[in-house]
Design a protein around this motif. Structure first.
Motif, PDB file in Angstrom:
ATOM      1  N   THR A 164      11.138   8.328   8.539  1.00  0.00           N
ATOM      2  CA  THR A 164      11.558   7.086   7.873  1.00  0.00           C
ATOM      3  C   THR A 164      11.995   7.264   6.424  1.00  0.00           C
ATOM      4  OG1 THR A 164       9.283   6.599   7.150  1.00  0.00           O
ATOM      5  CG2 THR A 164       9.970   5.724   9.294  1.00  0.00           C
TER       6      THR A 164
ATOM      7  N   GLU B  67      14.153   9.061   4.667  1.00  0.00           N
ATOM      8  CA  GLU B  67      15.567   9.060   4.289  1.00  0.00           C
ATOM      9  C   GLU B  67      16.125   7.642   4.301  1.00  0.00           C
ATOM     10  OE1 GLU B  67      17.731  11.163   3.209  1.00  0.00           O
ATOM     11  OE2 GLU B  67      16.688  13.079   3.359  1.00  0.00           O
ATOM     12  N   SER B  68      15.807   6.908   5.351  1.00  0.00           N
ATOM     13  CA  SER B  68      16.268   5.521   5.445  1.00  0.00           C
ATOM     14  C   SER B  68      15.677   4.680   4.320  1.00  0.00           C
ATOM     15  CB  SER B  68      15.881   4.939   6.807  1.00  0.00           C
ATOM     16  OG  SER B  68      16.164   3.557   6.870  1.00  0.00           O
TER      17      SER B  68
ATOM     18  N   ALA C 131      14.798   5.586   1.280  1.00  0.00           N
ATOM     19  CA  ALA C 131      15.313   5.906  -0.052  1.00  0.00           C
ATOM     20  C   ALA C 131      16.815   5.706  -0.199  1.00  0.00           C
ATOM     21  CB  ALA C 131      14.963   7.351  -0.400  1.00  0.00           C
ATOM     22  N   GLU C 132      17.527   5.636   0.913  1.00  0.00           N
ATOM     23  CA  GLU C 132      18.985   5.579   0.862  1.00  0.00           C
ATOM     24  C   GLU C 132      19.483   4.348   0.096  1.00  0.00           C
ATOM     25  OE1 GLU C 132      22.827   5.776   3.910  1.00  0.00           O
ATOM     26  OE2 GLU C 132      20.782   5.547   4.684  1.00  0.00           O
ATOM     27  N   GLY C 133      20.353   4.569  -0.885  1.00  0.00           N
ATOM     28  CA  GLY C 133      20.951   3.470  -1.632  1.00  0.00           C
ATOM     29  C   GLY C 133      20.107   2.920  -2.757  1.00  0.00           C
ATOM     30  N   CYS C 134      18.927   3.487  -2.994  1.00  0.00           N
ATOM     31  CA  CYS C 134      18.022   2.958  -4.018  1.00  0.00           C
ATOM     32  C   CYS C 134      18.382   3.486  -5.410  1.00  0.00           C
ATOM     33  CB  CYS C 134      16.570   3.344  -3.712  1.00  0.00           C
ATOM     34  SG  CYS C 134      15.883   2.527  -2.265  1.00  0.00           S
TER      35      CYS C 134
ATOM     36  N   VAL D 226      12.631  13.178  -1.645  1.00  0.00           N
ATOM     37  CA  VAL D 226      13.835  12.460  -1.209  1.00  0.00           C
ATOM     38  C   VAL D 226      14.412  11.627  -2.350  1.00  0.00           C
ATOM     39  CG1 VAL D 226      14.714  10.742   0.425  1.00  0.00           C
ATOM     40  CG2 VAL D 226      13.100  12.483   1.189  1.00  0.00           C
TER      41      VAL D 226
ATOM     42  N   LYS E 209      16.476  13.932  -4.286  1.00  0.00           N
ATOM     43  CA  LYS E 209      17.683  14.239  -3.523  1.00  0.00           C
ATOM     44  C   LYS E 209      18.737  13.151  -3.692  1.00  0.00           C
ATOM     45  CE  LYS E 209      19.205  14.689   1.298  1.00  0.00           C
ATOM     46  NZ  LYS E 209      18.741  14.718   2.712  1.00  0.00           N
ATOM     47  N   HIS E 210      18.296  11.893  -3.734  1.00  0.00           N
ATOM     48  CA  HIS E 210      19.218  10.772  -3.844  1.00  0.00           C
ATOM     49  C   HIS E 210      19.506  10.396  -5.302  1.00  0.00           C
ATOM     50  CE1 HIS E 210      19.575   9.501   0.411  1.00  0.00           C
ATOM     51  NE2 HIS E 210      18.389  10.087   0.536  1.00  0.00           N
TER      52      HIS E 210
END
Length: 213
Positions: A32, A34-35, A37-40, A61, A64-65
């Motif tokens: 879960t 990656e989903s 943290a994505e776009g944060c 993560v 990474k983002h």
């Protein structure tokens, strides 16, 4: 009750124009994170104090983002705010443990097969977290930190119920300042240092400091 679902209920009671994505069962895990943290732009580390693997995974993560990550813990009457960025010291470096090592340690702390190993693992996690994230261990009686340590060794953080709302407000202010940092408006505020340094506030002793390490 599930903290995640209870939080959603509270949010929905005051607003209906916010998109909310909930992870009520798995929490932060390899499936879960990656989903999550994505776009944060900003991530708030509200993971349970002793769950080190999930914390490390979330921090990895976030880096990474390229997202800023805030940790604001509360023990006793004190609260400490840490700001992690891709350029700051990582949580693994601060704790001195890898993700893989933390999984083994947490498994030992939960094991019922080896009571002595379980106790040693719990003590190791407690010392590791307190040394690096709560160096000001609370004294509920002057000169006596035993009560705090006894709680920690039983896998519980010694928290005063009035302090989490205080820490939440403290954290919200700092997140707001962070999001407005490039607005072009100058503000007379204390800048939050990046980890391992932190901001410290204690409502009992009435102390507020920028702790540089």
């Amino acid at each position: 009750k599930s903290k995640a679902l209870s939080t959603v209920e509270e949010l929905r009671s005051i607003t209906d124009d916010t998109k909310i994505v909930v992870y009520p069962k798995g929490g932060i895990c390899p499936e879960t994170v990656e989903s999550f943290a994505e776009g944060c732009d900003v991530i708030l580390d509200e993971i349970e104090f002793f769950v080190v693997p999930a914390r490390i995974l979330l921090h990895q993560v976030a880096r990474k983002h390229g997202a800023a990550l805030f940790n604001c813990n509360t023990v006793g009457f004190g609260t400490r705010l840490f700001l992690f960025t891709p350029e700051s010291m990582s949580v693994e470096e601060i704790l001195g443990i890898s993700y893989e090592e933390s999984i083994i340690l947490l498994h030992q702390a939960k094991s019922a097969e080896d009571p002595n190993g379980k106790k040693d693992a719990v003590l190791c996690i407690a010392r590791m977290m307190m040394k690096n994230f709560v160096p000001e261990l609370p004294e509920y009686k002057e000169g006596d930190k035993n009560m705090a340590w006894e709680s920690l060794l039983n896998g519980r953080a010694p928290i005063i119920a009035t302090n989490p709302p205080l820490a939440s407000g403290f954290l919200s202010d700092r997140v707001l300042f962070h999001l407005l940092r490039n607005s072009g408006i100058k503000r007379d505020i204390a800048e939050a240092p990046t980890a391992p340094s932190y901001l410290y506030f204690d409502a009992g002793k009435m102390i507020a400091k920028v702790m540089l390490r």
